[in-house]
Design an enzyme around this catalytic site. Structure first.
Site, mmCIF file in Angstrom:
data_model
loop_
_atom_site.group_PDB
_atom_site.id
_atom_site.type_symbol
_atom_site.label_atom_id
_atom_site.label_comp_id
_atom_site.label_asym_id
_atom_site.label_seq_id
_atom_site.Cartn_x
_atom_site.Cartn_y
_atom_site.Cartn_z
ATOM 1 N N GLU A 196 3.929 -3.139 -7.205
ATOM 2 C CA GLU A 196 4.264 -4.265 -6.342
ATOM 3 C C GLU A 196 4.365 -5.572 -7.106
ATOM 4 O O GLU A 196 5.159 -6.449 -6.744
ATOM 5 C CB GLU A 196 3.211 -4.404 -5.236
ATOM 6 C CG GLU A 196 3.081 -3.185 -4.348
ATOM 7 C CD GLU A 196 4.309 -2.982 -3.473
ATOM 8 O OE1 GLU A 196 5.124 -3.911 -3.368
ATOM 9 O OE2 GLU A 196 4.434 -1.886 -2.902
ATOM 10 N N GLU A 218 -0.223 1.200 -7.230
ATOM 11 C CA GLU A 218 0.483 0.344 -6.278
ATOM 12 C C GLU A 218 0.508 -1.105 -6.753
ATOM 13 O O GLU A 218 1.512 -1.811 -6.614
ATOM 14 C CB GLU A 218 -0.183 0.420 -4.903
ATOM 15 C CG GLU A 218 -0.016 1.745 -4.200
ATOM 16 C CD GLU A 218 1.391 1.926 -3.660
ATOM 17 O OE1 GLU A 218 2.126 0.919 -3.540
ATOM 18 O OE2 GLU A 218 1.752 3.080 -3.370
ATOM 19 N N PRO A 266 -8.838 5.463 15.148
ATOM 20 C CA PRO A 266 -7.824 6.496 15.447
ATOM 21 C C PRO A 266 -6.451 5.920 15.786
ATOM 22 O O PRO A 266 -5.438 6.558 15.537
ATOM 23 C CB PRO A 266 -8.422 7.235 16.644
ATOM 24 C CG PRO A 266 -9.875 6.966 16.587
ATOM 25 C CD PRO A 266 -10.032 5.604 15.995
ATOM 26 N N ASP A 267 -6.429 4.709 16.324
ATOM 27 C CA ASP A 267 -5.150 4.191 16.801
ATOM 28 C C ASP A 267 -4.579 3.119 15.872
ATOM 29 O O ASP A 267 -3.720 2.350 16.286
ATOM 30 C CB ASP A 267 -5.325 3.612 18.203
ATOM 31 C CG ASP A 267 -6.406 2.542 18.222
ATOM 32 O OD1 ASP A 267 -7.112 2.398 17.199
ATOM 33 O OD2 ASP A 267 -6.560 1.865 19.248
ATOM 34 N N GLU A 288 11.362 -7.395 -1.096
ATOM 35 C CA GLU A 288 10.621 -7.829 0.089
ATOM 36 C C GLU A 288 9.203 -8.253 -0.193
ATOM 37 O O GLU A 288 8.422 -8.387 0.724
ATOM 38 C CB GLU A 288 10.590 -6.735 1.157
ATOM 39 C CG GLU A 288 11.642 -5.684 1.077
ATOM 40 C CD GLU A 288 11.156 -4.425 0.385
ATOM 41 O OE1 GLU A 288 10.237 -4.518 -0.445
ATOM 42 O OE2 GLU A 288 11.713 -3.366 0.682
ATOM 43 N N GLY A 322 0.829 -1.194 0.000
ATOM 44 C CA GLY A 322 0.000 0.000 0.000
ATOM 45 C C GLY A 322 0.861 1.240 0.000
ATOM 46 O O GLY A 322 2.086 1.157 -0.061
#
Lengths: 239, 239
Positions: free
Chosen positions: A68, A64, A88-89, A119, A48
């Site tokens: 990728e 993307e 939010p977290d 990777e 992403g």
DNA sequence: CCCTTAATAGTCATTCAGACTATAAAAGGG
DNA sequence: CCCTTTTATAGTCTGAATGACTATTAAGGG
């Protein structure tokens, strides 16, 4: 709060996250990238990146996807928006709102051909361990969606090459659903659905080895399945 | 672009937009607000607003839903994320990424009771004229989604009050789909689906006027419909 | 040559949906 | 007070679709 006016607003970082699926050796695989930096350094994650100032989420997702996978042409590939994750977290560094997409590839391309790093890897869905951020949940949501859409859309052909046999198409269903389907019944159902597949006139393919050669088909023009092709219920459905 | 690192990013404004549906007088209605300021001053739009720094899109959507409808308790209402709209030019002032939601209300509440302005109105879906921004498309997408989900989920009960008759439930389908269903067949199908509805023991309701009183039902515990309740195909589906 | 493998063709029974008829229980109008 | 209208509920009949099978065809491999 009516409309967008008369209130201050907070700026957010907006990203896209991709769950890229393919079938490999009869198993569902997903494209993962290894994180080099904190947070979650060394953990695998969905590919992403940030939206550029002038592109939509769909455009960013397709960009993307090309970066990728190393594919030069991703225009024909199935790409669909899943949903947006905005807890939010969800990113410990800052407030990040992520628009998740699911992509389906017919043949798993060899990776890291023209891309910038080494990777990225195809990983069997079942062994896609704990991922970074909330990507476990995104991946699970993506898989659920794909499995459900096989029932009432022609999505399965997106996993197949341009020409395919009915056996290959059936394997898509069996692999994604994790069930075994009756071959004659599957064939009857697919051929009875107008626009699902169309026969390639004189062609037949030796499917690699033994057995009677199978006829080849192309994806048809239909997009929905009416009536749907329901997966067998997990257990004895009452009544 | 791997992960979120090593690249600059642009900040975006993030909003939620709500397509709030209800049934009124046998017609599908949607909640619209009138814009007071440019752009699109005087045009109707979907209610919505900016995400606060500490809330998710779902939280923001539910907050907006409460604010716009004046309902004090919106916890039981059906609210579902639709998709995210992120075209670069969708707001002429700045870059706004909007997460769209659909909400379903049983009874249309009286509006502007406790809210701050008098510009919110229930509008029949068919007369919801050209809206501001890309809200026409969002509204159309929302309607399509709701209609489709009636087929394979128990969503229809979200339009009904806590206790309802099978005739009322059938009207939900008929109104949203714009078709007429056979009453005995609808009844047979609903009652044969375990967990769709459960009978309220001794109750019957005079449905307002003439006719035999109908038995009352509550929403059941099931969430999916297996097999689905397919809407009649628009025209003669081949074979 | 026979056996295995896979594709294709067909059969049979059950389930389910669509179309339809019939009965029951209320209100309203003469 | 009867009779019509209206709505809910019960049940019947038929055809379509599906699940479970069996049979045949066309290849490859010992």
């Amino acid at each position: 709060m009516r409309g967008y006016d008369k209130h201050a607003f907070e700026p957010f970082a907006v990203t896209v996250d991709l769950a890229v699926f393919t079938l490999r050796a009869g198993a569902l695989h997903v494209l993962l990238v290894e994180r080099a930096q904190e947070p979650y350094a060394g953990r695998w994650a969905l590919p992403g990146g940030f939206l550029l100032p002038t592109e939509s989420a769909e455009t960013a997702a397709r960009r993307e996807l090309a970066e990728e996978t190393g594919l030069t042409d991703v225009t024909g590939l199935h790409l669909e928006q899943l949903r947006t994750y905005s807890e939010p977290d969800r990113d410990p560094r800052m407030r990040v709102v992520s628009v998740a997409f699911a992509a389906l590839l017919p043949d798993p391309p060899e990776l890291r051909a023209g891309t910038d790093a080494a990777e990225a890897r195809w990983t069997p869905y079942d062994t896609a361990g704990p991922l970074a951020f909330d990507h476990d949940r995104i991946l699970a949501d993506a898989r659920t969606r794909i499995g459900a859409k096989l029932e009432y859309t022609c999505l399965a052909t997106a996993f197949c090459p341009p020409e395919f046999t009915l056996g290959e198409l059936q394997q898509v269903y069996e692999t994604v659903w994790g069930t075994v389907l009756d071959r004659p019944n599957f064939r009857r159902k697919v051929l009875a659905t107008p626009g699902f597949v169309e026969a390639v006139p004189g062609a037949a393919r030796l499917t690699g080895g033994r057995g009677k050669p199978a006829a080849l088909y192309r994806a048809g023009t239909a997009t929905a399945l009416h009536p749907p092709l329901l997966r067998p219920p997990p257990e004895g459905r009452p009544a």
